[in-house]
Write an enzyme that holds these catalytic residues in place. Structure first.
Site, PDB file in Angstrom:
ATOM      1  N   GLY A 191     101.552  33.968  53.471  1.00  0.00           N
ATOM      2  CA  GLY A 191     102.230  32.653  54.054  1.00  0.00           C
ATOM      3  C   GLY A 191     103.600  32.715  54.444  1.00  0.00           C
ATOM      4  O   GLY A 191     103.922  32.272  55.112  1.00  0.00           O
ATOM      5  N   TYR A 213      83.207  36.912  47.526  1.00  0.00           N
ATOM      6  CA  TYR A 213      83.826  35.641  47.805  1.00  0.00           C
ATOM      7  C   TYR A 213      83.101  34.932  48.593  1.00  0.00           C
ATOM      8  O   TYR A 213      81.677  34.707  48.602  1.00  0.00           O
ATOM      9  CB  TYR A 213      84.814  36.904  49.329  1.00  0.00           C
ATOM     10  CG  TYR A 213      85.504  37.670  49.027  1.00  0.00           C
ATOM     11  CD1 TYR A 213      86.075  38.331  47.950  1.00  0.00           C
ATOM     12  CD2 TYR A 213      86.208  38.344  50.476  1.00  0.00           C
ATOM     13  CE1 TYR A 213      87.837  38.857  48.212  1.00  0.00           C
ATOM     14  CE2 TYR A 213      86.667  39.564  50.453  1.00  0.00           C
ATOM     15  CZ  TYR A 213      87.787  39.708  48.903  1.00  0.00           C
ATOM     16  OH  TYR A 213      88.671  41.023  49.531  1.00  0.00           O
ATOM     17  N   LEU A 222     105.641  35.211  55.833  1.00  0.00           N
ATOM     18  CA  LEU A 222     105.664  35.600  56.439  1.00  0.00           C
ATOM     19  C   LEU A 222     105.155  35.231  57.608  1.00  0.00           C
ATOM     20  O   LEU A 222     105.809  36.141  58.797  1.00  0.00           O
ATOM     21  CB  LEU A 222     105.543  37.272  56.272  1.00  0.00           C
ATOM     22  CG  LEU A 222     106.340  38.294  55.189  1.00  0.00           C
ATOM     23  CD1 LEU A 222     105.668  39.213  55.208  1.00  0.00           C
ATOM     24  CD2 LEU A 222     107.777  37.928  54.995  1.00  0.00           C
ATOM     25  N   GLY A 223     104.613  34.717  58.069  1.00  0.00           N
ATOM     26  CA  GLY A 223     104.257  34.244  59.057  1.00  0.00           C
ATOM     27  C   GLY A 223     105.044  32.359  59.730  1.00  0.00           C
ATOM     28  O   GLY A 223     104.893  31.905  60.063  1.00  0.00           O
ATOM     29  N   GLY A 224     106.382  32.314  58.818  1.00  0.00           N
ATOM     30  CA  GLY A 224     107.168  31.821  60.064  1.00  0.00           C
ATOM     31  C   GLY A 224     107.067  30.340  58.745  1.00  0.00           C
ATOM     32  O   GLY A 224     107.109  29.113  59.027  1.00  0.00           O
ATOM     33  N   LEU A 227     100.597  39.320  55.539  1.00  0.00           N
ATOM     34  CA  LEU A 227     101.486  37.676  55.506  1.00  0.00           C
ATOM     35  C   LEU A 227     102.397  37.355  54.046  1.00  0.00           C
ATOM     36  O   LEU A 227     103.318  36.449  54.489  1.00  0.00           O
ATOM     37  CB  LEU A 227     101.052  36.689  56.472  1.00  0.00           C
ATOM     38  CG  LEU A 227     100.520  37.583  57.700  1.00  0.00           C
ATOM     39  CD1 LEU A 227     100.263  35.953  58.596  1.00  0.00           C
ATOM     40  CD2 LEU A 227     101.889  38.166  58.517  1.00  0.00           C
TER      41      LEU A 227
END
Length: 329
Positions: free
Chosen positions: A222, A53, A224-226, A219
């Protein structure tokens, strides 16, 4: 913050784990330090990283890999007592160099990878050492012998896996049991409302062996984060994300409508749905900013009714249950 056991181990960890894949890449060191400070202040004690990472996860790029561990190491060394506040989890498997033995899970690689991670993390032990992927060419006798040696030397405490199939988890545990070794205590898998394949066989295997689930990408990248709300508010998205949104638009519209009806943020609902699963130990969140971290902290306290859970299953159907009943009698 809520805490629970890491699988069948006696170790207590927070229900949210701080994922640090963005450290050194999308998030600079100063911001990474602030995120870790805020995480500890909020009660998060499980920090998850990997040797690759920090940038492009390819050694021929000559940039970034190892940087996330280095940033965590510098943060740990900044003030006395910090090391005892967090459970440090890292991973090995992916190439960290261009040599033939710079990747995978040979005993040779495991020893060298652990020592390199310890140097970057500026610590004398790794609390949870995770195999980032299955190595189909190295026998379990060799892998477990190397891990046992690291445990005896005090360099690692627990062993986990990531991206393992159910039968691979079973094989690993069978080999560990024959050596009178604890084996795996956790498994990191892709799991969210849009990606439920592990419900077929991996989750039943984890439940059977007492291995804690640590979902990554909770998520859905992204989604599922609106995401629809954010687009309406002027948020720009990449062409690839726009294509994905259109593929799931009908479900996303129903999902965000349900979240509005129950007066919960979409990200909180997605995380709370995961935490509802009794096999799950903690979900790995990967904030790029302190604000993103703060917004995720409420998720463990969000309560979803049986009706809400049923409606989520209707919007985001799983594979039909566990194997073999999902496809046979």
């Amino acid at each position: 913050m809520q805490y629970t056991h890491l699988g069948r181990s006696g170790l207590q960890v927070s229900r949210l784990a701080l994922g640090t894949m963005n450290f050194g890449d999308a998030t600079d060191e100063a911001t990474s330090f602030k995120i870790m400070d805020a995480a500890v202040d909020a009660g998060i004690n499980l920090f998850d990283t990997a040797d690759v990472y920090g940038g492009p996860q390819s050694p021929d790029m000559k940039r970034g890999y190892g940087l996330s561990e280095e940033i965590i190491g510098r943060w740990l060394a900044q003030a006395g007592g910090r090391r005892d506040q967090v459970v440090v989890a890292t991973k090995l498997y992916q190439p960290m160099g261009l040599g033939p033995n710079d990747k995978y899970l040979s005993a040779y690689k495991i020893r060298r990878a652990a020592e390199a991670s310890l140097r970057r993390l500026r610590t004398d032990h790794i609390d949870l050492y995770q195999m980032h992927h299955i190595d189909r060419s190295t026998p379990w006798e060799e892998i477990w012998q190397a891990m046992e040696q690291l445990v005896r030397e005090g360099k690692i405490t627990y062993v986990g896996s990531s991206n393992f199939a159910g039968w691979q988890i079973a094989t690993a545990q069978s080999a560990a049991a024959s050596r009178h070794f604890m084996g795996l205590v956790s498994e990191q898998s892709l799991y969210n409302l849009t990606a439920r394949t592990i419900e077929l066989e991996a989750i039943p295997a984890l439940r059977h062996y007492g291995i804690g689930l640590l979902p990554w990408s909770p998520l859905g990248g992204g989604l599922l984060g609106g995401v629809l709300q954010k687009i309406e508010g002027g948020r720009r998205t990449s062409p690839r994300m726009r294509e994905t949104i259109e593929r799931y638009r009908t479900q996303l519209e129903a999902y965000e409508k349900l979240c509005a009806e129950i007066d919960e943020q979409p990200a909180d609902v997605a995380l709370a749905w995961l935490l509802h699963n009794p096999v799950l130990t903690a979900t790995v969140i990967g904030p790029r900013t302190v604000d993103q971290l703060t917004r995720n902290l409420r998720a463990p306290d969000a309560v979803l009714s049986e009706d809400t859970l049923r409606r989520l299953d209707e919007i985001w159907p799983g594979p039909g249950g566990e194997a073999p009943e999902a496809y046979a009698w």
